[in-house]
Design a protein around this motif. Structure first.
Motif, PDB file in Angstrom:
ATOM      1  N   SER A  80       2.840  -1.959 -14.124  1.00  0.00           N
ATOM      2  CA  SER A  80       3.434  -2.679 -15.252  1.00  0.00           C
ATOM      3  C   SER A  80       2.984  -4.132 -15.232  1.00  0.00           C
ATOM      4  CB  SER A  80       4.961  -2.614 -15.184  1.00  0.00           C
ATOM      5  OG  SER A  80       5.413  -1.283 -15.257  1.00  0.00           O
ATOM      6  N   ARG A  81       2.762  -4.686 -16.410  1.00  0.00           N
ATOM      7  CA  ARG A  81       2.330  -6.066 -16.559  1.00  0.00           C
ATOM      8  C   ARG A  81       3.369  -6.864 -17.331  1.00  0.00           C
ATOM      9  NH1 ARG A  81      -1.400  -5.933 -12.663  1.00  0.00           N
ATOM     10  NH2 ARG A  81      -2.972  -4.298 -13.006  1.00  0.00           N
ATOM     11  N   PRO A  82       3.416  -8.166 -17.163  1.00  0.00           N
ATOM     12  CA  PRO A  82       4.337  -8.976 -17.970  1.00  0.00           C
ATOM     13  C   PRO A  82       4.060  -8.775 -19.455  1.00  0.00           C
ATOM     14  CG  PRO A  82       3.412 -10.268 -16.173  1.00  0.00           C
ATOM     15  CD  PRO A  82       2.652  -8.976 -16.198  1.00  0.00           C
ATOM     16  N   GLY A  83       5.130  -8.764 -20.243  1.00  0.00           N
ATOM     17  CA  GLY A  83       4.986  -8.601 -21.680  1.00  0.00           C
ATOM     18  C   GLY A  83       5.938  -7.567 -22.232  1.00  0.00           C
ATOM     19  N   PRO A  84       5.819  -7.270 -23.521  1.00  0.00           N
ATOM     20  CA  PRO A  84       6.749  -6.344 -24.178  1.00  0.00           C
ATOM     21  C   PRO A  84       6.693  -4.945 -23.576  1.00  0.00           C
ATOM     22  CG  PRO A  84       5.468  -7.593 -25.790  1.00  0.00           C
ATOM     23  CD  PRO A  84       4.833  -7.849 -24.450  1.00  0.00           C
ATOM     24  N   ALA A  85       7.853  -4.312 -23.545  1.00  0.00           N
ATOM     25  CA  ALA A  85       7.964  -2.937 -23.063  1.00  0.00           C
ATOM     26  C   ALA A  85       9.122  -2.267 -23.793  1.00  0.00           C
ATOM     27  CB  ALA A  85       8.190  -2.899 -21.553  1.00  0.00           C
ATOM     28  N   VAL A  86       9.097  -0.944 -23.809  1.00  0.00           N
ATOM     29  CA  VAL A  86      10.177  -0.172 -24.399  1.00  0.00           C
ATOM     30  C   VAL A  86      10.647   0.843 -23.371  1.00  0.00           C
ATOM     31  CG1 VAL A  86       8.557   1.476 -25.465  1.00  0.00           C
ATOM     32  CG2 VAL A  86      10.893   1.283 -26.345  1.00  0.00           C
ATOM     33  N   VAL A  87      11.947   1.033 -23.293  1.00  0.00           N
ATOM     34  CA  VAL A  87      12.550   2.015 -22.390  1.00  0.00           C
ATOM     35  C   VAL A  87      13.223   3.081 -23.235  1.00  0.00           C
ATOM     36  CG1 VAL A  87      14.269   2.429 -20.587  1.00  0.00           C
ATOM     37  CG2 VAL A  87      12.901   0.321 -20.561  1.00  0.00           C
ATOM     38  N   SER A 104      12.158   6.349 -19.085  1.00  0.00           N
ATOM     39  CA  SER A 104      10.759   5.956 -18.888  1.00  0.00           C
ATOM     40  C   SER A 104      10.526   4.610 -19.541  1.00  0.00           C
ATOM     41  CB  SER A 104       9.799   6.992 -19.498  1.00  0.00           C
ATOM     42  OG  SER A 104       9.835   8.213 -18.784  1.00  0.00           O
ATOM     43  N   LEU A 105       9.658   3.826 -18.922  1.00  0.00           N
ATOM     44  CA  LEU A 105       9.260   2.533 -19.480  1.00  0.00           C
ATOM     45  C   LEU A 105       7.818   2.635 -19.938  1.00  0.00           C
ATOM     46  CD1 LEU A 105      10.064  -0.995 -18.256  1.00  0.00           C
ATOM     47  CD2 LEU A 105       7.654  -0.387 -18.524  1.00  0.00           C
ATOM     48  N   TYR A 106       7.570   2.143 -21.157  1.00  0.00           N
ATOM     49  CA  TYR A 106       6.240   2.222 -21.765  1.00  0.00           C
ATOM     50  C   TYR A 106       5.768   0.830 -22.159  1.00  0.00           C
ATOM     51  CZ  TYR A 106       7.555   7.148 -22.491  1.00  0.00           C
ATOM     52  OH  TYR A 106       7.962   8.455 -22.321  1.00  0.00           O
ATOM     53  N   GLN A 107       4.439   0.639 -22.079  1.00  0.00           N
ATOM     54  CA  GLN A 107       3.803  -0.555 -22.609  1.00  0.00           C
ATOM     55  C   GLN A 107       2.565  -0.143 -23.399  1.00  0.00           C
ATOM     56  OE1 GLN A 107       3.395  -2.945 -18.876  1.00  0.00           O
ATOM     57  NE2 GLN A 107       4.677  -4.452 -19.947  1.00  0.00           N
ATOM     58  N   THR A 108       2.109  -1.033 -24.261  1.00  0.00           N
ATOM     59  CA  THR A 108       0.918  -0.774 -25.065  1.00  0.00           C
ATOM     60  C   THR A 108      -0.292  -1.381 -24.377  1.00  0.00           C
ATOM     61  OG1 THR A 108       2.237  -0.793 -27.095  1.00  0.00           O
ATOM     62  CG2 THR A 108      -0.146  -1.073 -27.323  1.00  0.00           C
ATOM     63  N   ASP A 109      -1.362  -0.580 -24.218  1.00  0.00           N
ATOM     64  CA  ASP A 109      -2.552  -1.087 -23.542  1.00  0.00           C
ATOM     65  C   ASP A 109      -3.448  -1.848 -24.520  1.00  0.00           C
ATOM     66  OD1 ASP A 109      -3.939   0.811 -25.021  1.00  0.00           O
ATOM     67  OD2 ASP A 109      -4.287   2.165 -23.343  1.00  0.00           O
ATOM     68  N   GLU A 110      -4.595  -2.310 -24.028  1.00  0.00           N
ATOM     69  CA  GLU A 110      -5.487  -3.139 -24.842  1.00  0.00           C
ATOM     70  C   GLU A 110      -6.059  -2.389 -26.038  1.00  0.00           C
ATOM     71  OE1 GLU A 110      -8.427  -4.604 -22.188  1.00  0.00           O
ATOM     72  OE2 GLU A 110      -7.061  -5.965 -21.131  1.00  0.00           O
ATOM     73  N   ALA A 111      -6.096  -1.057 -25.942  1.00  0.00           N
ATOM     74  CA  ALA A 111      -6.611  -0.253 -27.050  1.00  0.00           C
ATOM     75  C   ALA A 111      -5.516   0.115 -28.049  1.00  0.00           C
ATOM     76  CB  ALA A 111      -7.267   1.019 -26.507  1.00  0.00           C
ATOM     77  N   GLY A 112      -4.297  -0.358 -27.800  1.00  0.00           N
ATOM     78  CA  GLY A 112      -3.200  -0.075 -28.714  1.00  0.00           C
ATOM     79  C   GLY A 112      -2.493   1.241 -28.444  1.00  0.00           C
ATOM     80  N   HIS A 113      -2.788   1.877 -27.292  1.00  0.00           N
ATOM     81  CA  HIS A 113      -2.148   3.141 -26.943  1.00  0.00           C
ATOM     82  C   HIS A 113      -0.914   2.897 -26.081  1.00  0.00           C
ATOM     83  CE1 HIS A 113      -6.530   4.589 -27.325  1.00  0.00           C
ATOM     84  NE2 HIS A 113      -5.900   4.875 -28.455  1.00  0.00           N
ATOM     85  N   GLU A 114       0.119   3.668 -26.313  1.00  0.00           N
ATOM     86  CA  GLU A 114       1.325   3.553 -25.509  1.00  0.00           C
ATOM     87  C   GLU A 114       1.103   4.257 -24.165  1.00  0.00           C
ATOM     88  OE1 GLU A 114       5.738   3.505 -26.970  1.00  0.00           O
ATOM     89  OE2 GLU A 114       5.228   5.576 -26.461  1.00  0.00           O
ATOM     90  N   VAL A 115       1.399   3.541 -23.067  1.00  0.00           N
ATOM     91  CA  VAL A 115       1.173   4.056 -21.714  1.00  0.00           C
ATOM     92  C   VAL A 115       2.501   4.078 -20.970  1.00  0.00           C
ATOM     93  CG1 VAL A 115      -0.044   3.707 -19.540  1.00  0.00           C
ATOM     94  CG2 VAL A 115      -1.170   3.130 -21.701  1.00  0.00           C
ATOM     95  N   GLU A 116       2.818   5.221 -20.358  1.00  0.00           N
ATOM     96  CA  GLU A 116       4.027   5.311 -19.548  1.00  0.00           C
ATOM     97  C   GLU A 116       3.770   4.662 -18.197  1.00  0.00           C
ATOM     98  OE1 GLU A 116       7.377   8.628 -18.195  1.00  0.00           O
ATOM     99  OE2 GLU A 116       5.421   9.286 -18.944  1.00  0.00           O
TER     100      GLU A 116
END
Length: 286
Positions: A80-87, A104-116
């Motif tokens: 996980s990296r600093p920045g927006p996330a959704v649980v 589960s906690l998800y973040q959006t990667d550089e390509a715009g895909h949601e990553v768990e």
């Protein structure tokens, strides 16, 4: 019990501290929460696993009818990296004394895909409703008084491996587990310390989830260096901690195939075993 230098007026209280603000989530919808992970809880640019466990633990406390984590198991899928996330949470089962949920906690990667990033399964209850009988062979760790222990700011330069999270914690390490910082690791795979939050906030069940993963890795005392990412972490919260500093003892007995286990015990100021954990982590060999 603990050194007089540790006894001081709390600067922050439970519910009104940096830890509370930084683990607070905004409920977007039923079972869905938003949070902005701050950079202050990072180690080597990755968000600390214990802090993340506290974030998901608070989400489940809101989603479930019971508020206290009894057991929580996390699998760390990607850093996980600093920045927006959704649980996102799901209620698995509710009962009279225990409720079970997953998150589960998800973040959006550089390509715009949601990553768990992390997935947990947990059972919650009411710690205050537990009987007070104790039958145990466990004893508190023997740690010197706090004034005889050392933290990241006690040396002439920051300790090797220190990170922004160190500014948010009060960690005073047992000198007998500090050989790694002096270039002479003991080889025993042990780490012991006094632990608290830097702003003086007392411990609660959610900060216990942080405490088990906040000390330097036992791998350092085994003569290894670098990041030791957690693969899986299970925490058992045994009772609500008394006010005052915690003592944390972590032991590794087996390193094999590039993985090690860390068994942690957390003791409160009343000499009670308030939390236990085991984690599996990867290490870099060679």
């Amino acid at each position: 019990m603990y050194g007089t230098a540790m006894v001081q007026a709390s600067q922050a209280t439970i519910g009104d501290s940096e830890f509370d603000r930084d683990t607070a989530l905004v409920r977007r919808d039923e079972g869905v929460y938003d949070i902005d992970l701050p950079a202050g809880w990072t180690i080597a640019e990755a968000v600390n696993g214990g802090y993340l466990l506290a974030v998901l633990g608070r989400a489940l406390a809101d989603a479930l009818p019971h508020s206290d984590p009894f057991t929580i198991t996390a699998h760390y899928l990607t850093a996980s990296r600093p920045g927006p996330a959704v649980v996102r949470t799901d209620v698995v089962r509710t009962g009279r004394t225990l409720s079970t949920g997953q998150a589960s906690l998800y973040q959006t990667d550089e390509a715009g895909h949601e990553v768990e990033r992390i997935r947990v399964l947990a059972s919650y209850g009411d710690l205050d409703a537990l009987p007070d009988d104790v039958r145990t062979s466990a004893v508190p760790p023997a740690i010197p008084p706090v004034e005889q222990c050392f933290g990241p700011k006690d040396g002439p330069a920051p300790a090797s491996g220190s990170s922004p999270i160190a500014d948010r914690l009060m960690i005073k390490l047992d000198p007998s587990t500090l050989g790694w910082a002096l270039g002479a690791p003991s080889g025993k795979g042990e780490m012991r310390a006094w632990f608290g939050l830097a702003d003086g906030r007392d411990a609660d069940p959610f900060s216990l989830l942080l405490a088990v993963d906040a000390l330097p890795p036992t791998a350092f005392e085994l003569g290894l260096s670098g990041w030791v990412p957690t693969v899986e972490l299970t925490v058992h919260v045994r009772c609500r901690p008394a006010p005052g500093p915690l003592r944390v003892a972590i032991t590794t007995r087996n390193l094999a195939g590039g993985f090690l286990e860390e068994d942690a015990e957390v003791w409160d100021s009343a000499d009670r075993l308030v939390a236990q954990s085991r984690q599996l982590a990867r290490v870099r060999l060679g």
